[in-house]
Structure formats: structure tokens, C-alpha cells
Enzyme design. Sequence first.
Site, short mmCIF file in Angstrom:
data_model
loop_
_atom_site.label_atom_id
_atom_site.label_comp_id
_atom_site.label_asym_id
_atom_site.label_seq_id
_atom_site.Cartn_x
_atom_site.Cartn_y
_atom_site.Cartn_z
N THR A 27 -61.36 7.94 -69.46
CA THR A 27 -59.97 8.11 -69.01
C THR A 27 -59.98 8.59 -67.56
O THR A 27 -60.95 9.20 -67.10
CB THR A 27 -59.24 9.19 -69.84
OG1 THR A 27 -60.01 10.40 -69.78
CG2 THR A 27 -59.05 8.75 -71.28
N ILE A 28 -58.88 8.29 -66.88
CA ILE A 28 -58.60 8.99 -65.62
C ILE A 28 -57.91 10.29 -66.04
O ILE A 28 -57.02 10.27 -66.88
CB ILE A 28 -57.74 8.14 -64.66
CG1 ILE A 28 -57.39 8.92 -63.38
CG2 ILE A 28 -56.49 7.62 -65.30
CD1 ILE A 28 -56.70 8.07 -62.30
N SER A 29 -58.36 11.41 -65.49
CA SER A 29 -57.79 12.70 -65.89
C SER A 29 -56.34 12.80 -65.44
O SER A 29 -55.90 12.07 -64.54
CB SER A 29 -58.60 13.84 -65.27
OG SER A 29 -59.94 13.76 -65.67
N ASP A 79 -71.19 7.92 -61.63
CA ASP A 79 -70.81 7.68 -63.03
C ASP A 79 -71.96 6.94 -63.69
O ASP A 79 -72.68 6.19 -63.03
CB ASP A 79 -69.51 6.88 -63.12
CG ASP A 79 -68.78 7.16 -64.43
OD1 ASP A 79 -67.75 7.87 -64.42
OD2 ASP A 79 -69.25 6.67 -65.49
N ASP A 111 -77.07 9.37 -64.07
CA ASP A 111 -76.75 10.41 -65.05
C ASP A 111 -76.34 11.66 -64.29
O ASP A 111 -77.16 12.33 -63.67
CB ASP A 111 -77.96 10.70 -65.94
CG ASP A 111 -77.61 11.67 -67.06
OD1 ASP A 111 -76.57 12.37 -66.96
OD2 ASP A 111 -78.36 11.73 -68.04
N GLY A 112 -75.04 11.93 -64.34
CA GLY A 112 -74.48 13.05 -63.57
C GLY A 112 -75.03 14.40 -63.96
O GLY A 112 -74.90 15.36 -63.20
#
Length: 194
Positions: A27-29, A79, A111-112
Site C-alpha cells: 500500500t501507499i501509506s 524496495d 532488502d531494506g
Amino acid sequence: MSAIDRKDYCPRYSYEDSPQSISYGATISAPHMHGYALEHLENYLRPNMTALDIGSGSGYLTACMAEMVGSGGKVVGVDHIPELVDLSIDNMKKQHSDWLESGRVKFIVGDGRLGCPEEGPYDCIHVGAAAGKKPTALIEQLKAPGRLFTPVGTYSQYIMVYDKKEDGTVEEKRVMGVMYVPLTDADKQLGRDY
Ligand SMILES: C[S@@+](CC[C@H](N)C(=O)[O-])C[C@H]1O[C@@H](n2cnc3c(N)ncnc32)[C@H](O)[C@@H]1O
């Protein structure tokens, strides 16, 4: 935020104050959460500063951060879903392809949870999904001074702000209770972990 049209990054219900699906299990926050994040990071998003946006998704918040650091600054969006990184690049090209060409913004697949040490250190780091525990790898990638804004926790989550001071010591502050999706494995997010 008023300088970046959310419609370019969120074509449906663009101006609703709620999260919206951007596909690929993401989702976009909600705009109010982006607002809180930018307010907390404001002093670390001054012109010419360097920032990292983990879980960059649609690319909207990355664009807001790039607006704030100006043409002498740099924002890296990370991302772990390649399709989302492509989407964020396409979204940014609608109005700000020059930011991608100049290197003011870079979107990277990764991988953040590991951050992005090769582009750091950073004046600030924003994380758009919840870490299970204190993200020490990210704190290491902060400049001194520098600030990390991240949700932390599993069942109960809090926004945590970690401030690295000039002498290298780190202060942490619990800001508010939240409910974010976790920083996870790509296969899990895409429902491929069977
Ligand atoms: C709530 S969304 C926020 C997206 C973005 N901030 C926005 O508003 O468009 C969380 C993002 O974190 C990403 N994510 C989850 N786990 C990740 C990981 N381990 N490494 C990098 N990104 C991750 C998801 O793909 C998703 O895009």
C-alpha cells in the site's frame, strides 16, 4: 507534500487520508503518516542532505524527501519488489524525470532490512514497514548527527525515532502507537512462501 501530486503515485482515491493498494501486496501509506514522518525528519532533510527511504513502494514519500533536499541533495529509495521499483520510477517520470537523470533520486531493488550502505551514510532514514526489533544495521548507516524514523514491533508497534548524536551515541524515543505491514521477505509478501 503539496509540491508533489499524490495522483502521480496513487491514481485511485488519490487525496483520501487512508492507505491505498499499489498492488504486489503493498500500500501507499496514508498522507497523515507521510506528514508525521516528514515533520519528524524535517531538520535532516535540509538542502544538500542525503536520505534513505526504505520500503519506497509508490515512490511518493521519496519524491517529497527529494523536494526537500533540493538539487544538491540525494534520496535513495529501496524496495524489495522489482515491479514496485519500476512503478516508482514510472511514477516519478511523470513530473520529475530530471531527478532520476541527475541522481537526485535513485530507486534500488534490495532488502531494506540491510539498508543501503553503498550509498550512505545518511542524514536521515525513513522506514515504511515495521522492523521486528531495533534496526541496528540502519542506525550504523546514519551520519552523526542523523535520525532514523521507523515503526518497530510485531503485535504492538510503535514509531521509534533514533537520534545519532555528534559523539556517536544514540538516543531513542517512542513517538506513537501504529499499525504497519512488516519488513518481510519478498516471497512472503507476494504469497509465494508455500
Ligand atoms: C506500507 S508500504 C509503504 C510504501 C511507500 N512508503 C509509499 O507510501 O508508497 C511498505 C513497503 O515496504 C516494502 N517492503 C516490505 N518488506 C521489505 C523489505 N524487506 N525490503 C524492502 N522493502 C520492503 C513493501 O514492498 C512496500 O512497498
